[in-house]
Enzyme design. Structure first.
Site, PDB file in Angstrom:
ATOM      1  N   HIS A  83       0.828  -1.219   0.000  1.00  0.00           N
ATOM      2  CA  HIS A  83       0.000   0.000   0.000  1.00  0.00           C
ATOM      3  C   HIS A  83       0.858   1.263   0.000  1.00  0.00           C
ATOM      4  O   HIS A  83       0.372   2.340   0.360  1.00  0.00           O
ATOM      5  CB  HIS A  83      -0.975  -0.006   1.184  1.00  0.00           C
ATOM      6  N   CYS A 141       5.255  12.495  -7.883  1.00  0.00           N
ATOM      7  CA  CYS A 141       4.716  13.558  -8.727  1.00  0.00           C
ATOM      8  C   CYS A 141       3.851  12.888  -9.788  1.00  0.00           C
ATOM      9  O   CYS A 141       4.360  12.078 -10.575  1.00  0.00           O
ATOM     10  CB  CYS A 141       5.869  14.333  -9.364  1.00  0.00           C
ATOM     11  N   CYS A 201      10.536  17.782 -11.906  1.00  0.00           N
ATOM     12  CA  CYS A 201      10.026  18.451 -13.113  1.00  0.00           C
ATOM     13  C   CYS A 201       9.589  19.891 -12.835  1.00  0.00           C
ATOM     14  O   CYS A 201       9.186  20.597 -13.760  1.00  0.00           O
ATOM     15  CB  CYS A 201       8.869  17.652 -13.726  1.00  0.00           C
ATOM     16  N   CYS A 218       5.018  13.707 -13.628  1.00  0.00           N
ATOM     17  CA  CYS A 218       6.243  13.087 -14.170  1.00  0.00           C
ATOM     18  C   CYS A 218       6.462  11.668 -13.663  1.00  0.00           C
ATOM     19  O   CYS A 218       7.327  10.957 -14.161  1.00  0.00           O
ATOM     20  CB  CYS A 218       7.476  13.965 -13.913  1.00  0.00           C
ATOM     21  N   ASN A 240      -3.395 -12.122  16.105  1.00  0.00           N
ATOM     22  CA  ASN A 240      -4.209 -10.912  16.141  1.00  0.00           C
ATOM     23  C   ASN A 240      -4.751 -10.699  17.550  1.00  0.00           C
ATOM     24  O   ASN A 240      -4.869 -11.638  18.340  1.00  0.00           O
ATOM     25  CB  ASN A 240      -5.376 -11.046  15.142  1.00  0.00           C
TER      26      ASN A 240
HETATM   27  C1  BJW Z   1      -3.876  -5.731  16.919  1.00  0.00           C
HETATM   28  C2  BJW Z   1      -3.468  -4.873  17.919  1.00  0.00           C
HETATM   29  C3  BJW Z   1      -2.369  -5.288  18.676  1.00  0.00           C
HETATM   30  C4  BJW Z   1      -5.150  -3.959  16.973  1.00  0.00           C
HETATM   31  N1  BJW Z   1      -1.785  -6.454  18.405  1.00  0.00           N
HETATM   32  N2  BJW Z   1      -3.277  -6.886  16.674  1.00  0.00           N
HETATM   33  C5  BJW Z   1     -16.078  -5.335  -2.741  1.00  0.00           C
HETATM   34  C6  BJW Z   1     -15.585  -6.607  -2.439  1.00  0.00           C
HETATM   35  C7  BJW Z   1     -14.221  -6.874  -2.445  1.00  0.00           C
HETATM   36  C8  BJW Z   1     -13.305  -5.880  -2.749  1.00  0.00           C
HETATM   37  C9  BJW Z   1     -13.800  -4.630  -3.048  1.00  0.00           C
HETATM   38  C10 BJW Z   1     -15.149  -4.364  -3.052  1.00  0.00           C
HETATM   39  N3  BJW Z   1     -15.324  -3.053  -3.349  1.00  0.00           N
HETATM   40  C11 BJW Z   1     -14.102  -2.488  -3.537  1.00  0.00           C
HETATM   41  C12 BJW Z   1     -13.173  -3.450  -3.367  1.00  0.00           C
HETATM   42  C13 BJW Z   1     -11.704  -3.273  -3.483  1.00  0.00           C
HETATM   43  C14 BJW Z   1     -11.122  -2.463  -2.346  1.00  0.00           C
HETATM   44  C15 BJW Z   1     -11.562  -3.087  -1.019  1.00  0.00           C
HETATM   45  O1  BJW Z   1     -10.992  -4.014  -0.510  1.00  0.00           O
HETATM   46  N4  BJW Z   1     -12.599  -2.530  -0.401  1.00  0.00           N
HETATM   47  C16 BJW Z   1     -13.115  -3.117   0.858  1.00  0.00           C
HETATM   48  C17 BJW Z   1     -13.257  -2.023   1.893  1.00  0.00           C
HETATM   49  C18 BJW Z   1     -14.397  -3.843   0.542  1.00  0.00           C
HETATM   50  N5  BJW Z   1      -9.683  -2.562  -2.477  1.00  0.00           N
HETATM   51  C19 BJW Z   1      -9.005  -1.712  -3.239  1.00  0.00           C
HETATM   52  O2  BJW Z   1      -9.533  -0.775  -3.815  1.00  0.00           O
HETATM   53  C20 BJW Z   1      -7.542  -1.990  -3.425  1.00  0.00           C
HETATM   54  N6  BJW Z   1      -7.225  -2.036  -4.804  1.00  0.00           N
HETATM   55  C21 BJW Z   1      -7.730  -2.984  -5.600  1.00  0.00           C
HETATM   56  O3  BJW Z   1      -8.494  -3.847  -5.214  1.00  0.00           O
HETATM   57  O4  BJW Z   1      -7.279  -2.897  -6.903  1.00  0.00           O
HETATM   58  C22 BJW Z   1      -7.812  -3.818  -7.862  1.00  0.00           C
HETATM   59  C23 BJW Z   1      -7.116  -5.152  -7.896  1.00  0.00           C
HETATM   60  C24 BJW Z   1      -7.661  -6.133  -8.669  1.00  0.00           C
HETATM   61  C25 BJW Z   1      -7.063  -7.376  -8.720  1.00  0.00           C
HETATM   62  C26 BJW Z   1      -5.904  -7.651  -8.012  1.00  0.00           C
HETATM   63  C27 BJW Z   1      -5.363  -6.657  -7.275  1.00  0.00           C
HETATM   64  C28 BJW Z   1      -5.984  -5.426  -7.213  1.00  0.00           C
HETATM   65  C29 BJW Z   1      -6.694  -0.900  -2.786  1.00  0.00           C
HETATM   66  C30 BJW Z   1      -6.821  -0.899  -1.290  1.00  0.00           C
HETATM   67  C31 BJW Z   1      -6.049   0.281  -0.697  1.00  0.00           C
HETATM   68  C32 BJW Z   1      -6.207   0.353   0.803  1.00  0.00           C
HETATM   69  N7  BJW Z   1      -5.642   1.551   1.252  1.00  0.00           N
HETATM   70  C33 BJW Z   1      -5.573   1.818   2.678  1.00  0.00           C
HETATM   71  C34 BJW Z   1      -5.005   3.228   2.862  1.00  0.00           C
HETATM   72  C35 BJW Z   1      -3.512   3.212   2.492  1.00  0.00           C
HETATM   73  C36 BJW Z   1      -2.821   4.454   2.861  1.00  0.00           C
HETATM   74  C37 BJW Z   1      -3.032   4.802   4.328  1.00  0.00           C
HETATM   75  O5  BJW Z   1      -2.512   4.120   5.235  1.00  0.00           O
HETATM   76  O6  BJW Z   1      -3.712   5.800   4.571  1.00  0.00           O
HETATM   77  O7  BJW Z   1      -4.734   0.848   3.328  1.00  0.00           O
HETATM   78  S1  BJW Z   1      -7.139   1.619   3.523  1.00  0.00           S
HETATM   79  C38 BJW Z   1      -6.448   0.939   5.008  1.00  0.00           C
HETATM   80  O8  BJW Z   1      -6.903  -0.434   5.190  1.00  0.00           O
HETATM   81  C39 BJW Z   1      -4.933   0.861   4.760  1.00  0.00           C
HETATM   82  C40 BJW Z   1      -4.610  -0.478   5.359  1.00  0.00           C
HETATM   83  O9  BJW Z   1      -3.384  -0.957   4.838  1.00  0.00           O
HETATM   84  C41 BJW Z   1      -5.802  -1.319   5.002  1.00  0.00           C
HETATM   85  C42 BJW Z   1      -5.966  -2.568   5.842  1.00  0.00           C
HETATM   86  O10 BJW Z   1      -6.197  -2.234   7.169  1.00  0.00           O
HETATM   87  P1  BJW Z   1      -5.633  -3.149   8.345  1.00  0.00           P
HETATM   88  O11 BJW Z   1      -4.156  -3.068   8.377  1.00  0.00           O
HETATM   89  O12 BJW Z   1      -6.208  -4.501   8.259  1.00  0.00           O
HETATM   90  O13 BJW Z   1      -6.157  -2.361   9.631  1.00  0.00           O
HETATM   91  P2  BJW Z   1      -7.566  -2.508  10.403  1.00  0.00           P
HETATM   92  O14 BJW Z   1      -7.725  -1.295  11.225  1.00  0.00           O
HETATM   93  O15 BJW Z   1      -8.659  -2.874   9.494  1.00  0.00           O
HETATM   94  O16 BJW Z   1      -7.348  -3.761  11.376  1.00  0.00           O
HETATM   95  C43 BJW Z   1      -6.455  -3.690  12.456  1.00  0.00           C
HETATM   96  C44 BJW Z   1      -6.287  -5.072  13.050  1.00  0.00           C
HETATM   97  O17 BJW Z   1      -5.279  -5.004  14.034  1.00  0.00           O
HETATM   98  C45 BJW Z   1      -7.568  -5.616  13.723  1.00  0.00           C
HETATM   99  O18 BJW Z   1      -7.788  -6.946  13.259  1.00  0.00           O
HETATM  100  C46 BJW Z   1      -7.198  -5.619  15.223  1.00  0.00           C
HETATM  101  O19 BJW Z   1      -7.753  -6.745  15.919  1.00  0.00           O
HETATM  102  C47 BJW Z   1      -5.701  -5.725  15.169  1.00  0.00           C
HETATM  103  N8  BJW Z   1      -5.006  -5.136  16.312  1.00  0.00           N
HETATM  104  N9  BJW Z   1      -4.345  -3.776  17.934  1.00  0.00           N
HETATM  105  C48 BJW Z   1      -2.296  -7.223  17.399  1.00  0.00           C
HETATM  106  N10 BJW Z   1      -1.918  -4.508  19.700  1.00  0.00           N
END
Ligand code: BJW
Length: 234
Positions: free
Chosen positions: A109, A117, A139, A120, A203
């Protein structure tokens, strides 16, 4: 569990939570404070770039002030001491794995300490605030600089390499991710579908409903990750 040769570790926001960095979907997480459509989509950035820069500037400052925790350090130790391959695929945009000493890392991510940019296409290291008017050092155009992160609707990075590694691994470990964002949420099935990988979730709380993981270990990352690494290296 047989002694694994190729290990793929998927990390999410939970591994950095005890370093003081906010998760997204936990109670009080980032998405309870801001609308993800405003700050984590290309459309939100086009509507209000200043607000998006402000959101990422604040998070960049938090990352620079944070330090790796025992979980990051344990994964770096695993890479150093395991006599097979260890690859970290992180959804996190912080650099805490690098600062802990991990070297084999893919940031699917993107990275908060880089900017890009759009006109460019050049990406570069960046440790300061970014503003709409910041000119591109390459650029010289203003108005096209953005954080080098992957927003919803954009293609995550390194997907070919990740697919190859998931198909070849014999241990897949997921740490601190809710599994709600795709494609990362589907990696456990990808690793399983080749029939060889043992799959483990570490987790605080179990992700999803029905588990696709063969093994689940619940607890804070700073406790369960070092203990699991110790077990692997024993
Ligand atoms: C602890 C703890 C402790 C707490 N110890 N544990 C419908 C169905 C399926 C997919 C889609 C859909 N509609 C749209 C989509 C696609 C979409 C998607 O998935 N949407 C869903 C919301 C449904 N995905 C995309 O658009 C992605 N691109 C894509 O799919 O392109 C097309 C493609 C096609 C084919 C192949 C490949 C690609 C792009 C996704 C980009 C996500 N971006 C973000 C922001 C990034 C920049 C930023 O940081 O600001 O990424 S969103 C955000 O969520 C960030 C994270 O990396 C990501 C995941 O979050 P994460 O890390 O899981 O955090 P949390 O908060 O959800 O969970 C925390 C966990 O920690 C919990 O489980 C707690 O229990 C645990 N925890 N304390 C251990 N102390």
């Amino acid at each position: 569990m047989r002694r694994p040769e190729r290990i793929v570790i998927l990390t999410g926001a939970g591994i950095s939570a005890e370093s003081g960095l906010a998760t997204f979907r936990d109670k009080g997480g980032l998405w309870s404070k801001v609308d993800l459509n405003d700050v984590a989509t290309p459309q939100g950035f086009a509507r209000n770039p200043a607000m998006v820069h402000e959101f990422y500037n604040a998070r960049r400052r938090s990352v620079l002030a944070a330090a790796p925790n025992e979980a990051h350090l344990a994964l770096a130790r695993l890479e150093r001491e395991h006599d097979g391959q260890v690859l970290v695929v992180t959804q996190n945009i912080d650099d805490l794995h690098e600062r802990a000493g991990s070297r084999q890392i893919l940031h699917m991510h993107g990275e908060l300490l880089k900017v890009r940019c759009e006109p460019c296409g050049k990406a570069r290291e960046w440790r300061h605030d970014l503003a709409t008017a910041t000119p591109c050092p390459d650029c010289a155009r203003a108005g096209g600089m953005r954080p080098h992160v992957v927003w919803f609707g954009e293609m995550p990075l390194h997907m070919d390499r990740i697919g190859t590694e998931l198909a070849a691994c014999d241990l897949f470990i997921s740490i601190g991710t809710s599994g709600q964002v795709y494609p990362a949420g589907g990696f456990v099935e990808e690793a399983r579908s080749h029939g060889r990988a043992h799959t483990v979730e570490l987790n605080l709380e179990p992700s999803g409903g029905h588990s696709l993981f063969a093994e689940r270990i619940l607890g804070p990352a700073t406790q369960v990750v070092p203990a699991f690494v110790e077990r692997l290296l024993r």
